[in-house]
Design a protein around this motif. Structure first.
Motif, PDB file in Angstrom:
ATOM      1  N   GLY A   1       0.823  -1.193   0.000  1.00 37.75           N
ATOM      2  CA  GLY A   1       0.000   0.000   0.000  1.00 37.75           C
ATOM      3  C   GLY A   1       0.858   1.244   0.000  1.00 37.75           C
ATOM      4  O   GLY A   1       2.092   1.187  -0.087  1.00 37.75           O
ATOM      5  N   ILE A   2       0.200   2.391   0.135  1.00 32.51           N
ATOM      6  CA  ILE A   2       0.909   3.665   0.104  1.00 32.51           C
ATOM      7  C   ILE A   2       1.926   3.770   1.240  1.00 32.51           C
ATOM      8  O   ILE A   2       3.021   4.323   1.062  1.00 32.51           O
ATOM      9  CB  ILE A   2      -0.116   4.822   0.161  1.00 32.51           C
ATOM     10  N   ASP A   3       1.601   3.217   2.415  1.00 29.20           N
ATOM     11  CA  ASP A   3       2.533   3.279   3.543  1.00 29.20           C
ATOM     12  C   ASP A   3       3.861   2.617   3.205  1.00 29.20           C
ATOM     13  O   ASP A   3       4.928   3.081   3.618  1.00 29.20           O
ATOM     14  CB  ASP A   3       1.919   2.604   4.773  1.00 29.20           C
ATOM     15  N   GLY A   4       3.812   1.516   2.470  1.00 30.43           N
ATOM     16  CA  GLY A   4       5.039   0.829   2.081  1.00 30.43           C
ATOM     17  C   GLY A   4       5.892   1.661   1.132  1.00 30.43           C
ATOM     18  O   GLY A   4       7.124   1.661   1.213  1.00 30.43           O
ATOM     19  N   VAL A   5       5.219   2.371   0.221  1.00 28.69           N
ATOM     20  CA  VAL A   5       5.950   3.247  -0.702  1.00 28.69           C
ATOM     21  C   VAL A   5       6.603   4.391   0.065  1.00 28.69           C
ATOM     22  O   VAL A   5       7.755   4.766  -0.201  1.00 28.69           O
ATOM     23  CB  VAL A   5       5.007   3.803  -1.785  1.00 28.69           C
TER      24      VAL A   5
ATOM     25  N   THR B   1      10.536   5.293   0.337  1.00 30.04           N
ATOM     26  CA  THR B   1      10.984   6.657   0.042  1.00 30.04           C
ATOM     27  C   THR B   1      11.954   7.148   1.116  1.00 30.04           C
ATOM     28  O   THR B   1      13.010   7.729   0.812  1.00 30.04           O
ATOM     29  CB  THR B   1       9.781   7.612  -0.047  1.00 30.04           C
ATOM     30  N   ARG B   2      11.613   6.923   2.377  1.00 32.53           N
ATOM     31  CA  ARG B   2      12.482   7.367   3.468  1.00 32.53           C
ATOM     32  C   ARG B   2      13.831   6.670   3.412  1.00 32.53           C
ATOM     33  O   ARG B   2      14.881   7.299   3.631  1.00 32.53           O
ATOM     34  CB  ARG B   2      11.802   7.119   4.813  1.00 32.53           C
ATOM     35  N   TYR B   3      13.819   5.372   3.127  1.00 29.73           N
ATOM     36  CA  TYR B   3      15.084   4.631   3.031  1.00 29.73           C
ATOM     37  C   TYR B   3      15.952   5.184   1.904  1.00 29.73           C
ATOM     38  O   TYR B   3      17.151   5.436   2.092  1.00 29.73           O
ATOM     39  CB  TYR B   3      14.813   3.148   2.779  1.00 29.73           C
ATOM     40  N   CYS B   4      15.370   5.367   0.737  1.00 29.06           N
ATOM     41  CA  CYS B   4      16.146   5.813  -0.417  1.00 29.06           C
ATOM     42  C   CYS B   4      16.677   7.233  -0.241  1.00 29.06           C
ATOM     43  O   CYS B   4      17.815   7.543  -0.640  1.00 29.06           O
ATOM     44  CB  CYS B   4      15.298   5.712  -1.692  1.00 29.06           C
ATOM     45  N   GLU B   5      15.869   8.101   0.357  1.00 25.66           N
ATOM     46  CA  GLU B   5      16.343   9.470   0.608  1.00 25.66           C
ATOM     47  C   GLU B   5      17.555   9.461   1.521  1.00 25.66           C
ATOM     48  O   GLU B   5      18.523  10.204   1.310  1.00 25.66           O
ATOM     49  CB  GLU B   5      15.218  10.305   1.217  1.00 25.66           C
TER      50      GLU B   5
ATOM     51  N   ASP C   1       5.587   7.703  -9.423  1.00 23.19           N
ATOM     52  CA  ASP C   1       5.874   9.126  -9.254  1.00 23.19           C
ATOM     53  C   ASP C   1       7.191   9.348  -8.515  1.00 23.19           C
ATOM     54  O   ASP C   1       7.897  10.329  -8.770  1.00 23.19           O
ATOM     55  CB  ASP C   1       4.731   9.800  -8.494  1.00 23.19           C
ATOM     56  N   ARG C   2       7.523   8.433  -7.585  1.00 21.44           N
ATOM     57  CA  ARG C   2       8.766   8.553  -6.824  1.00 21.44           C
ATOM     58  C   ARG C   2       9.967   7.953  -7.569  1.00 21.44           C
ATOM     59  O   ARG C   2      11.079   7.962  -7.054  1.00 21.44           O
ATOM     60  CB  ARG C   2       8.606   7.841  -5.476  1.00 21.44           C
ATOM     61  N   GLY C   3       9.712   7.389  -8.726  1.00 25.83           N
ATOM     62  CA  GLY C   3      10.797   6.812  -9.503  1.00 25.83           C
ATOM     63  C   GLY C   3      11.131   5.383  -9.126  1.00 25.83           C
ATOM     64  O   GLY C   3      12.205   4.873  -9.489  1.00 25.83           O
ATOM     65  N   PHE C   4      10.226   4.715  -8.447  1.00 25.24           N
ATOM     66  CA  PHE C   4      10.450   3.328  -8.028  1.00 25.24           C
ATOM     67  C   PHE C   4       9.857   2.349  -9.042  1.00 25.24           C
ATOM     68  O   PHE C   4       8.936   2.685  -9.793  1.00 25.24           O
ATOM     69  CB  PHE C   4       9.819   3.066  -6.662  1.00 25.24           C
TER      70      PHE C   4
END
Length: 250
Positions: A184-188, A192-196, A226-229
């Motif tokens: 779900g969105i929470d996983g994305v 995002t936090r990890y990659c940043e 949208d986040r490039g994943f």
């Protein structure tokens, strides 16, 4: 575990008042004094229940007051309570919540069976297809994220928690993989936090992200793109080698 089959009625009072009229039912009494009442048909859930922490008392009604006013039947576990009417009943089970004023009182009119069993220590439910299994299989079959990929490690440590899988793609760039059973969105947002964070490290950057799950909601797919994943659908049976199904990467 104590299992009672009986014609019974029940009254629940406290935060919610509820009544079960007389009928043949199954009662489960657990070692922690929890009591659950089941019927033959309907939901798998109990009709009524009281869960721990609670205290259970077994009361034996006095059927012979008119014959012997001084006689009080001996109870199975506790002394008889004159607060209990119990007319025509064999036994009364009174369960009171240790925290609060809730009371479940079950009147047993006729007991067909009353058996106790020592079930011993339960190892608990072992789930198949949980995130740990998906992570292990994907680590063993790391080229599912892309041909030429190599595993760095599982549970790659970061300051905000471990990344499920860290790998290197065929171009020699790092890839962080976040794995969920149902994405779900929470996983994305988590990925995002990890990659940043990881992309701040010049020794790791650029770090790409892959969101892998057995199912991914349309909203999560849109956000990931949208986040490039990259979104990766995992077929658990295929990863176990039990089915020949396709893996979808999009």
């Amino acid at each position: 575990m104590r299992i009672i089959v009986a014609d019974c009625s029940a009254e629940y009072s406290g935060r919610l008042n509820a009544t079960l009229p007389l009928a043949k039912r199954v009662l489960l009494i657990k070692a922690d004094s929890s009591l659950l009442i089941f019927s033959e048909l309907g939901s798998y859930k109990p009709l009524n229940w009281m869960t721990a922490p609670c205290t259970i008392k077994e009361l034996t009604p006095n059927f012979s007051r008119e014959k012997d006013a001084n006689h009080v039947s001996e109870p199975s576990q506790t002394s008889f309570s004159h607060e209990t009417d119990g007319k025509g009943a064999e036994k009364i089970l009174r369960v009171t919540a240790d925290k609060g004023s809730d009371v479940l009182e079950v009147t047993l009119q006729h007991v067909y069976s009353d058996e106790s069993y020592d079930l011993g220590e339960d190892p608990g439910l072992i789930k198949d297809g949980v995130e740990d299994h998906l992570q292990r299989y994907l680590a063993e079959q790391i080229e599912r994220i892309g041909k030429g990929a190599k595993l760095v490690r599982r549970e790659y440590p970061t300051a905000i928690g471990p990344v499920d899988i860290m790998a290197i793609n065929a171009e020699g760039e790092h890839v962080a993989v976040e794995i969920k059973r149902h994405g779900g969105i929470d996983g994305v947002e988590q990925l995002t936090r990890y990659c940043e964070l990881l992309n701040r490290d010049p020794l790791l950057a650029p770090v790409h992200g892959i969101f892998a799950a057995q199912t991914i909601t349309p909203q999560a797919q849109v956000l990931a793109k949208d986040r490039g994943f990259t979104c990766l659908i995992l077929d658990y049976d295929d990863m176990k080698g039990t089915e020949d199904d396709s893996l979808r990467l999009f």
